[in-house]
Design a protein around this motif. Sequence first.
Motif, short mmCIF file in Angstrom:
data_model
loop_
_atom_site.label_atom_id
_atom_site.label_comp_id
_atom_site.label_asym_id
_atom_site.label_seq_id
_atom_site.Cartn_x
_atom_site.Cartn_y
_atom_site.Cartn_z
N ASP A 76 41.96 41.24 52.65
CA ASP A 76 42.67 42.00 51.64
C ASP A 76 43.03 43.35 52.23
O ASP A 76 42.20 43.99 52.88
N VAL A 133 34.66 42.92 45.69
CA VAL A 133 34.20 41.55 45.99
C VAL A 133 32.83 41.61 46.68
O VAL A 133 31.93 40.82 46.35
N PHE A 165 38.00 34.82 50.73
CA PHE A 165 38.65 35.49 49.61
C PHE A 165 39.95 36.06 50.18
O PHE A 165 39.92 36.89 51.09
N ASP A 214 43.80 37.75 49.68
CA ASP A 214 44.87 38.40 48.93
C ASP A 214 46.19 37.70 49.27
O ASP A 214 46.38 37.24 50.40
N THR A 228 42.70 36.30 45.63
CA THR A 228 42.61 37.53 44.83
C THR A 228 44.02 38.08 44.75
O THR A 228 44.63 38.39 45.77
N LYS A 247 43.66 40.66 39.85
CA LYS A 247 43.23 42.05 39.98
C LYS A 247 43.64 42.84 38.74
O LYS A 247 44.73 42.61 38.20
N ILE A 283 39.65 42.65 39.33
CA ILE A 283 38.79 41.47 39.21
C ILE A 283 37.67 41.71 38.20
O ILE A 283 36.89 42.65 38.32
N PHE A 336 34.77 36.37 37.99
CA PHE A 336 34.31 36.20 39.36
C PHE A 336 33.14 35.21 39.40
O PHE A 336 33.11 34.30 40.22
#
Length: 244
Positions: free
Chosen positions: A8, A17, A52, A54, A78, A99, A101, A106
């Motif tokens: 990300d 996260v 994870f 983005d 994400t 987002k 988040i 989660f």
Amino acid sequence: MIRTILIDDEPLARDIVKYYLSEYKEIEIVAECCDGFEGLKAITQHKPDLIFLDIQMPKISGFEMLELVEDKPAVIFTTAFDEFAIKAFEVNAVDYLLKPIDKTRFDLAIQKLPARLNQTENTEAVLDAAAKSPAQNNRVVVKKDGVIKIIPVADINYLEADDDYVKLSTSDGSFYKNKTMTYFEQTLDAGQFIRIHRSYIINLAQVTKIELKEKDSYVVLLKSDIWLPVSKTGYVKLKAALGL
């Protein structure tokens, strides 16, 4: 342990996260990356079970990065992406987190994780669905000799089927993408690219001449001095596209 990488470009998003993951001792963060280039290197090096990811990042998007990964890990996106993509995630059972988040959301994603590890067919389905979004089909990202190259679709002269790959011919050389001709036929702009043969898709801007080779058999000449065969069906589509 579930080996995990965070990819990300927003440090705050990664920190959130990480904070949420601190409750899950079975998940180990092995790397953090701020763009798709770093992410691809980290995945190759660490071979994680989960990432994870983005979607909207500088240089290359999360979708484009994921296309270049050979052994795809499980993915939790994400994102603040559009509704089209979110529906694709829901249908194909790949999880996503909007987002900012939410902690409860989660935790739900993590609870679903055991059933989704190594389900790469779902990831492929999401990538195919996302590619139909206008935001995703104005360029093609490829990897050649370990180097990532971004090719604007306008720079593609023609595409050619080559076993399990499609060869993209440009003025800078040829590049290969692990996709099908049908995939490109459906995602490229139909007003700019025409499938003239089962093995060829051409950029209309490259056409300089169409000739009859023999009875009911045509060939097309491109600006790069390449002659390509045209099938009967392809000839009808080509004529219509050129207004002939």
